[in-house]
Design a protein around this motif. Structure first.
Motif, PDB file in Angstrom:
ATOM      1  N   ASP A  34      -1.370   5.797   5.921  1.00  0.00           N
ATOM      2  CA  ASP A  34      -1.533   7.144   6.471  1.00  0.00           C
ATOM      3  C   ASP A  34      -0.320   8.017   6.171  1.00  0.00           C
ATOM      4  N   ALA A  35       0.871   7.403   6.179  1.00  0.00           N
ATOM      5  CA  ALA A  35       2.105   8.170   5.986  1.00  0.00           C
ATOM      6  C   ALA A  35       2.439   8.407   4.525  1.00  0.00           C
ATOM      7  N   SER A  36       2.106   7.433   3.655  1.00  0.00           N
ATOM      8  CA  SER A  36       2.593   7.513   2.274  1.00  0.00           C
ATOM      9  C   SER A  36       1.516   7.411   1.207  1.00  0.00           C
ATOM     10  N   GLY A  37       0.298   7.000   1.597  1.00  0.00           N
ATOM     11  CA  GLY A  37      -0.740   6.778   0.597  1.00  0.00           C
ATOM     12  C   GLY A  37      -0.649   5.430  -0.082  1.00  0.00           C
ATOM     13  N   HIS A  38       0.197   4.559   0.429  1.00  0.00           N
ATOM     14  CA  HIS A  38       0.361   3.208  -0.118  1.00  0.00           C
ATOM     15  C   HIS A  38       0.375   2.194   1.017  1.00  0.00           C
ATOM     16  N   PRO A  39      -0.056   0.957   0.727  1.00  0.00           N
ATOM     17  CA  PRO A  39      -0.560   0.444  -0.540  1.00  0.00           C
ATOM     18  C   PRO A  39      -1.978   0.954  -0.812  1.00  0.00           C
ATOM     19  N   ARG A  40      -2.319   1.051  -2.083  1.00  0.00           N
ATOM     20  CA  ARG A  40      -3.615   1.534  -2.499  1.00  0.00           C
ATOM     21  C   ARG A  40      -4.417   0.414  -3.150  1.00  0.00           C
ATOM     22  N   ASN A  41      -5.731   0.576  -3.091  1.00  0.00           N
ATOM     23  CA  ASN A  41      -6.655  -0.252  -3.875  1.00  0.00           C
ATOM     24  C   ASN A  41      -6.497  -1.746  -3.616  1.00  0.00           C
ATOM     25  N   LEU A  42      -6.417  -2.116  -2.340  1.00  0.00           N
ATOM     26  CA  LEU A  42      -6.324  -3.533  -1.998  1.00  0.00           C
ATOM     27  C   LEU A  42      -7.697  -4.192  -2.027  1.00  0.00           C
ATOM     28  N   THR A  43      -7.715  -5.448  -2.472  1.00  0.00           N
ATOM     29  CA  THR A  43      -8.853  -6.336  -2.259  1.00  0.00           C
ATOM     30  C   THR A  43      -8.457  -7.293  -1.150  1.00  0.00           C
ATOM     31  N   ALA A  58     -10.131  -1.300  -1.566  1.00  0.00           N
ATOM     32  CA  ALA A  58     -10.951  -1.109  -2.757  1.00  0.00           C
ATOM     33  C   ALA A  58     -12.100  -2.099  -2.842  1.00  0.00           C
ATOM     34  N   ARG A  59     -11.959  -3.262  -2.201  1.00  0.00           N
ATOM     35  CA  ARG A  59     -12.990  -4.304  -2.257  1.00  0.00           C
ATOM     36  C   ARG A  59     -12.726  -5.278  -1.115  1.00  0.00           C
ATOM     37  N   ILE A  60     -13.792  -5.859  -0.560  1.00  0.00           N
ATOM     38  CA  ILE A  60     -13.622  -6.795   0.546  1.00  0.00           C
ATOM     39  C   ILE A  60     -14.580  -7.967   0.392  1.00  0.00           C
ATOM     40  N   MET A  61     -14.075  -9.152   0.713  1.00  0.00           N
ATOM     41  CA  MET A  61     -14.875 -10.372   0.703  1.00  0.00           C
ATOM     42  C   MET A  61     -14.649 -11.070   2.035  1.00  0.00           C
ATOM     43  N   GLY A  62     -15.703 -11.233   2.819  1.00  0.00           N
ATOM     44  CA  GLY A  62     -15.546 -11.827   4.133  1.00  0.00           C
ATOM     45  C   GLY A  62     -16.632 -12.825   4.458  1.00  0.00           C
TER      46      GLY A  62
END
Length: 530
Positions: A45-54, A80-84
Motif C-alpha cells: 500500500d505504501a510503496s507498490g512493492h512487492p509486486r506480482n507474487l505467486t 499475481a497467482r495463487i495456489m491453495g
C-alpha cells in the motif's frame, strides 16, 4: 551460517522481492503468520512493492473471524497467482473475502490443489526433482479431463497438471514449483533460529516448506511468540532447525487458532476432563451423526471432516465409547477429541501430532480404516461435490485434503441433509418434514467432482451416504436406498426429491428407532475385521 536476524514484521516484509513465489504455512487461523502477511500488505500500500507474487497455501491461510491471512495480500498488483488447498470461507450473508473477489472476478489465475499434493510438490522442489506423479485426484476436478484444479478462466489458460503415461499406466503430473520465500510460524525461536511448537495445535508443513526454499537459495521468515537464549530449547523439541531460518519476527499476541488465543489442551500440554466436552443437543443433525456412528468398528483409525460428521466423536463420548476408535485429522492430530466450529482442525487430548505432509502420505496410501465426510451434492454415479457451489462460491472453502483422503480410502461415509433448507423436526420417534427443501442435493450431475463414484466402484471402495431420511449405498448398478427413517414416505420424501432414479431392489429396512429418541441409543461397536 549467520544467525537469523530478529526483525519487525515490516522489516521482514521488505525482504520479499517482486515476482517471488512465496509459500505460507497455515490452516485457516491455525499456525497463520498473520503479522507478516499484514506487513506485506502495508508495504504494498505504501510503496507498490512487492509486486506480482505467486503464493502457495498447502492447507489455507486465514479465516473470516479475526485472522485475515491471505486477505492481507489480496490486492491487485501485489498478488499475481495463487495456489491453495483451500481458501477462507464464511456464511452466505457475509461479504466475500477479498481473495474470493479476485478469484471469481478472474483477476488472477487461482488453483485449488489437494493439500497433500501441494506438500508433495514442496518435497520435490526441495530435492530438485521435476515434479509429482500421482493418481490422487484422477477423475475429479483435479484431473485435466475436467478443470485441472483451475478455479477460473485465467487458471484454465495456464494449466498446472497434465495426464501422462508412465510404466504403462496413466498418472497425473504436477510440475515442481520452486518457492523463493517461506513464511512459517512457531511458538518459540532461540537466538540461533531453532523453532519449537509447544503452544501450537499442529506443526502443519513448515519443515517441508523451509527445505524447499533453503535448498533453492531463498529466504525463510519465521513468526514466533517469543525468542529465548541459544541452547535453551530441548533438542528433541526443535522441529525446524535454525540452519533453515533467515529472519525471526516476534508477534507475542499471535492467535493459537481461529478465535482461540491459547488453549493448552489443543497443544497437548494438558488433558481436558472428558466431562468438559459438550455433547450435541437432540435434533435432526444429531440423528444423522448417531447413524454415522453406527458405521464405526472398534479399533478403527478414522478420519473425520467438517460438517455433521464432526459431531460423531461427541456421540461416542455420550455413549461411553470414547477411545473405541482413533481419530486422525489432516492438520496432524492423532487420537483425542477433534474440535468443532472455529477450532476445527485441532483436537484436545491428542495422543500425537504428526506433521501434515506425513499425515497426507498416510491418507493417500489408505493406511487408515475409514473416513466420515460431508456432501453438498451427490449425483447418479455416486460422485460427490464438496468444493464448489456456483451461486455462493465463498461459502465453500475448496477441497483441502478431501481428495487426498478419499482417493483410496477403504470405507467412506458421507453425511448431510437430503435436501437444502428443508424444515425438519422429530416428534414421537419419527422424522417430520414440515416443509420440503428449496434445493435438491441429489442431482443429475454434480457441479464439481470432488469424489468420483465410478472410480470408487473400480477400486472396490465401500461408500455409504447417510441422511436424515435414508441410508444409501453406492453399487455398480447405481445408488441403492437401504434404510428409511420412521415417518418418511419412500416415494414422496425420497424418490421424488432426487433428480435421478434411486434404486430400491428390496424394501428398505427401518432405521434404528432409537436414533429418533432423546435417550442414549446404546451404541456398541463391532470389532473390526481381522
Amino acid at each position: 551460517m549467520a544467525f537469523p536476524r530478529i526483525l519487525s514484521a515490516d522489516e521482514a516484509a521488505a525482504l520479499i522481492p517482486d515476482d517471488a513465489i512465496v509459500t505460507v504455512s497455515s490452516s485457516s487461523g491455525l499456525g497463520c503468520p498473520d503479522e507478516v502477511l499484514a506487513a506485506i500488505g502495508r508495504r504494498f500500500d505504501a510503496s507498490g512493492h512487492p509486486r506480482n507474487l505467486t503464493t502457495l497455501h498447502p492447507i489455507a491461510a486465514g479465516d473470516m473471524w479475526g485472522v485475515k491471512g491471505v486477505d492481507h495480500i489480496a490486492k491487485s498488483g501485489l498478488l499475481a497467482r495463487i495456489m491453495g488447498g483451500s481458501y477462507p470461507s464464511g456464511p452466505s450473508s457475509a461479504e466475500p473475502p477479498e481473495i474470493w473477489k479476485m478469484v471469481t472476478g478472474d483477476q488472477i489465475p487461482a488453483y485449488n490443489i489437494p493439500s497433500g499434493i501441494l506438500f508433495d510438490m514442496h518435497r520435490e522442489a526441495a530435492a530438485k526433482r521435476p515434479g509429482v506423479l500421482t493418481k490422487i485426484g484422477m477423475d475429479t476436478f483435479v484431473d485435466p479431463k475436467h478443470q485441472g484444479c483451475a478455479m477460473n478462466a485465467r487458471a484454465m489458460a495456464e494449466p498446472i497438471v497434465s495426464r501422462v503415461e508412465f510404466d504403462g499406466e496413466d498418472w497425473l503430473y504436477f510440475r515442481s514449483i520452486v518457492p523463493k520465500v517461506a513464511i512459517i510460524r512457531a511458538t518459540t525461536a532461540d537466538e540461533r533460529g531453532n523453532l519449537s511448537y509447544e503452544h501450537e495445535g499442529g506443526y502443519l508443513g513448515p519443515l517441508d516448506q523451509a527445505l524447499a526454499v533453503r535448498n533453492n537459495g531463498g529466504i525463510v521468515i519465521a513468526q514466533v511468540k517469543r525468542v529465548v537464549e541459544a541452547g535453551s530449547l530441548k533438542t528433541q523439541s526443535v522441529f525446524v532447525p535454525g540452519i533453515l531460518v533467515d529472519a525471526i519476527v516476534v508477534a507475542p499476541d499471535q492467535m493459537q487458532t481461529t478465535q482461540t488465543v491459547y488453549d493448552p489442551a489443543i497443544s497437548g500440554e494438558v488433558r481436558r476432563p472428558m466431562s468438559s466436552f459438550e455433547t450435541p443437543a437432540f435434533d435432526v443433525a444429531k440423528v444423522i451423526a448417531r447413524r454415522v456412528a453406527q458405521e464405526l468398528r472398534h479399533g478403527d483409525a478414522v478420519n473425520i471432516g467438517f460438517g455433521i460428521s464432526a459431531n460423531v466423536p461427541r456421540i461416542l463420548i455420550e455413549e461411553g465409547q470414547h477411545g473405541a476408535v482413533t481419530w486422525v485429522i489432516e492438520q496432524g492430530a492423532v487420537g483425542g477429541v477433534p474440535l468443532l466450529e472455529f477450532q476445527f482442525g485441532c483436537a484436545s487430548n491428542a495422543e500425537a501430532i504428526v506433521p501434515s505432509p506425513y499425515q497426507f502420505t498416510y491418507f493417500q496410501g489408505a493406511g487408515f480404516d475409514m473416513s466420515l465426510l460431508s456432501f453438498l451434492q451427490i449425483d447418479r454415479q455416486g460422485c460427490v461435490n464438496v468444493s464448489k457451489l456456483g451461486v455462493r462460491p465463498h461459502v465453500t472453502a475448496g477441497a483441502g485434503g478431501f481428495i487426498d483422503i478419499t482417493a483410496r480410502a477403504k470405507r467412506i461415509v458421507f453425511s448431510g441433509y437430503f435436501s437444502a433448507a428443508a424444515k425438519l423436526a422429530i416428534a414421537d420417534g419419527k422424522l417430520v418434514i414440515e416443509k420440503e427443501g428449496k434445493v435438491k442435493k441429489l442431482v443429475e450431475a454434480v457441479e464439481h467432482i470432488s469424489f468420483s463414484g465410478p472410480r470408487a466402484i473400480a477400486q472396490g471402495q465401500d461408500i455409504t451416504y447417510v441422511t436424515e431420511r435414508c441410508v444409501m449405498k453406492l453399487t455398480r448398478d447405481g445408488i441403492v436406498v437401504t434404510e428409511i427413517a420412521p415417518g418418511v414416505d419412500l416415494e414422496r420424501d425420497i424418490l421424488a426429491q432426487s433428480e435421478f432414479p434411486l434404486l430400491v431392489p428390496k424394501p428398505p429396512k427401518l432405521m434404528d428407532a432409537a436414533l429418533f429418541n432423546e435417550a442414549l441409543i446404546g451404541l456398541e461397536l463391532p470389532a473390526r475385521a481381522a
